[in-house]
Design an enzyme around this catalytic site. Sequence first.
Site, PDB file in Angstrom:
ATOM      1  N   TYR A  29     -14.847 -11.292   0.508  1.00  0.00           N
ATOM      2  CA  TYR A  29     -15.541 -10.016   0.254  1.00  0.00           C
ATOM      3  C   TYR A  29     -16.815 -10.230  -0.564  1.00  0.00           C
ATOM      4  CZ  TYR A  29     -11.529  -7.621   2.212  1.00  0.00           C
ATOM      5  OH  TYR A  29     -10.555  -7.184   3.079  1.00  0.00           O
ATOM      6  N   ARG A  65       0.814  -1.217   0.000  1.00  0.00           N
ATOM      7  CA  ARG A  65       0.000   0.000   0.000  1.00  0.00           C
ATOM      8  C   ARG A  65       0.854   1.278   0.000  1.00  0.00           C
ATOM      9  NH1 ARG A  65      -5.505  -0.054   1.884  1.00  0.00           N
ATOM     10  NH2 ARG A  65      -6.372  -2.030   1.287  1.00  0.00           N
ATOM     11  N   ASP A  95      -7.060  -2.556  -7.243  1.00  0.00           N
ATOM     12  CA  ASP A  95      -7.564  -3.157  -6.020  1.00  0.00           C
ATOM     13  C   ASP A  95      -7.950  -4.604  -6.285  1.00  0.00           C
ATOM     14  OD1 ASP A  95      -8.403  -2.170  -3.138  1.00  0.00           O
ATOM     15  OD2 ASP A  95      -9.876  -3.661  -3.787  1.00  0.00           O
TER      16      ASP A  95
END
Length: 357
Positions: free
Chosen positions: A164, A38, A88
Amino acid sequence: MGNEPAGTIPPVDRATGKPLLRALAGEVMASSPVWLMRQAGRYLPEYRKIRAEAGSFLDLCYSPELATEVTLQPIRRFGFDASILFADILLVPDALGQDVSFREGEGPVLAPIRRQEDLAGLELTRLHDVLAPVYETVSRLSVALPEAVTLIGFAGAPWTVATYMVEGGTSRDHATVRRWALAEPDSFGQLLDILVEATAQYLEAQVRAGAEVLQLFDTWAGVLPEPAFERCCIAPMRTLVTRLRQSCPGIPIIGFPRGVGAGYARYVAETGVDGVSLDPSVPLGWAAETLQPHVMVQGNLDPMLLVAGGDAMAEDVRRIREQLGDGPFTFNLGHGIVPETPPEHVSELVRLVRIPL
Ligand code: CP3
């Protein structure tokens, strides 16, 4: 799939002298390469500026111009040895047709997939159309990056992406996805199979566009009991590695099975990865003895020590370098940078990592 980008994938040349590629080829270096998970993001004022201009987070990910710019920002500011594509892990469910959005202060929100019937809504046919801007970002980066900087492409590992998709976002206990995975392994396996195929195609296209290393993030690998860890994390990863070895000869692959403890040893032995990212809980003496003879290790400063800075950070940087520096090693965090990180602490970290011991 009929709509895959055409063209053969050239073998990656590991002898180019780029520090990360040398470490991945097993070289022990006096000064290890360094990059941070990140490394582009909200802790940088220049990122927040572009992010505000882009509108939504997904718009930023799908804009080759802006995504290229935010990928390059930490390279310019800190001079890292590697650059990770700005994108992402949830672009894959988006490209499979699931409804994905990112809400301010809330994180990702997905229309959840809960049972076998919901799998019919996932479509591989539009994958490359949706993800084409990401491939364009990779090709722009491969031209724009300084010569010594390695370009890392990435994706989420199938299990983590599935968490997710089933939970509908980030979850505290992963109860729904674990119940499905544990109680109905066959139908859950169909979801993992779809994700293996989509992820393989996505990563192959990134390599074709210029990615030189691939990293697979299995952020939630640590929430499964051992037999399910084998079935849901190790087996899909082994399939992916085997396929990518054939389709992209020579491409180094790094796995990040976060939180699996002693499971790291099995993961390394059974998936065939070239490197692993260590989370902050991994004992380094154990990693040096058990993992480093087989793979490059990457890690594992706690992101909170980067927030703290000062002596606490300096001491831990030294400990990590001393314990892992005698084998193939790349300095990194044990998880992603957090938004409250002072950018000056990142400059200080890079300086500390490059001081001769
Ligand atoms: O610099 C880089 O590392 C490249 C870009 C990158 C992002 N996400 C950008 C991002 C990478 C490699 C990721 C991986 C990712 N995304 C993971 C695996 C690694 C990990 O951190 O565990 C996961 C689980 C995700 C899913 C995700 N994306 C969540 C849970 C969130 C919300 C939490 C948060 O930090 O906001 C995101 C959003 C996200 N992905 C942001 C960035 C820069 C922040 C969004 C914004 O700027 O508004």
